[in-house]
Design a protein around this motif. Sequence first.
Motif, PDB file in Angstrom:
ATOM      1  N   GLN A   1       0.814  -1.204   0.000  1.00 10.88           N
ATOM      2  CA  GLN A   1       0.000   0.000   0.000  1.00 10.88           C
ATOM      3  C   GLN A   1       0.858   1.269   0.000  1.00 10.88           C
ATOM      4  O   GLN A   1       1.926   1.301   0.587  1.00 10.88           O
ATOM      5  CB  GLN A   1      -0.876  -0.037   1.252  1.00 10.88           C
ATOM      6  CG  GLN A   1      -1.899   1.031   1.334  1.00 10.88           C
ATOM      7  CD  GLN A   1      -2.811   0.818   2.532  1.00 10.88           C
ATOM      8  OE1 GLN A   1      -2.920  -0.272   3.070  1.00 10.88           O
ATOM      9  NE2 GLN A   1      -3.465   1.872   2.934  1.00 10.88           N
TER      10      GLN A   1
ATOM     11  N   ARG B   1       0.468   5.355   0.968  1.00  6.62           N
ATOM     12  CA  ARG B   1      -0.424   6.319   1.620  1.00  6.62           C
ATOM     13  C   ARG B   1       0.320   7.598   1.975  1.00  6.62           C
ATOM     14  O   ARG B   1       1.449   7.546   2.455  1.00  6.62           O
ATOM     15  CB  ARG B   1      -1.017   5.742   2.916  1.00  6.62           C
ATOM     16  CG  ARG B   1      -1.994   4.629   2.702  1.00  6.62           C
ATOM     17  CD  ARG B   1      -2.634   4.148   3.992  1.00  6.62           C
ATOM     18  NE  ARG B   1      -1.699   4.093   5.102  1.00  6.62           N
ATOM     19  CZ  ARG B   1      -1.965   4.548   6.330  1.00  6.62           C
ATOM     20  NH1 ARG B   1      -3.112   5.104   6.614  1.00  6.62           N
ATOM     21  NH2 ARG B   1      -1.067   4.446   7.283  1.00  6.62           N
TER      22      ARG B   1
ATOM     23  N   MET C   1      -4.138   7.593  -1.653  1.00  8.58           N
ATOM     24  CA  MET C   1      -3.637   6.238  -1.852  1.00  8.58           C
ATOM     25  C   MET C   1      -3.415   5.984  -3.337  1.00  8.58           C
ATOM     26  O   MET C   1      -3.048   4.891  -3.736  1.00  8.58           O
ATOM     27  CB  MET C   1      -4.601   5.221  -1.252  1.00  8.58           C
ATOM     28  CG  MET C   1      -4.708   5.361   0.257  1.00  8.58           C
ATOM     29  SD  MET C   1      -5.917   4.268   0.993  1.00  8.58           S
ATOM     30  CE  MET C   1      -5.077   2.716   0.859  1.00  8.58           C
TER      31      MET C   1
ATOM     32  N   ASP D   1       3.324   5.480   3.775  1.00 13.56           N
ATOM     33  CA  ASP D   1       3.818   4.304   3.059  1.00 13.56           C
ATOM     34  C   ASP D   1       4.176   4.661   1.632  1.00 13.56           C
ATOM     35  O   ASP D   1       3.444   5.387   0.959  1.00 13.56           O
ATOM     36  CB  ASP D   1       2.740   3.206   3.023  1.00 13.56           C
ATOM     37  CG  ASP D   1       2.411   2.659   4.386  1.00 13.56           C
ATOM     38  OD1 ASP D   1       3.324   2.119   5.031  1.00 13.56           O
ATOM     39  OD2 ASP D   1       1.240   2.784   4.800  1.00 13.56           O
TER      40      ASP D   1
END
Length: 175
Positions: free
Chosen positions: A88, A90, A107, A129
């Motif tokens: 992921q 983010r 995202m 992330d």
Amino acid sequence: MGKIIFYEDRNFQGRSYECMSDCSDMSSYLSRCQSCRVESGCFMVYERPNFMGNQFFMRRGEYTDYSSMMGMSSGIRSCRMIPMHRGQLRMRIYERENFTGQSHELMEDCDNVMDRFRMSDCMSCNVMDGHWLMYEQPHYRGRMMYLRPGEYRSFREMGMSGTRFMSMRRITDMC
């Protein structure tokens, strides 16, 4: 693992320096750097030592002449390898410095902050992330800044005074 080869002169001429990690000052390897070849991975290159000044994203390919392609008259002085990220991605963007004002979590890529969120400015962010590129103009144009995971309280204090970031892109989709 990434690999980039820098050359002192245009068109891959002159002495060369092979790099597979971050390099904060190329002057100890080359007197100047006017061209490069990215053999694998992705890199950010900077016009000044210590990852300062204008920065440019480079992926696999040949870059024969920086001054005509990117307006980098002084050539490349430092580079940072962008590690691969799985999973992921983010990032939370904020309208004002120090994580204040309107905020939104991203995202996925955003080609226009104003149209999508009605935010006229993006002056701080928290990358939770992944690795991202922020651009000063919509549709991924203009000066850019590389962001890795961490808190960025003030783009102005990072030397990006007067820059309004208006679009963001995840790097993993580009390497």
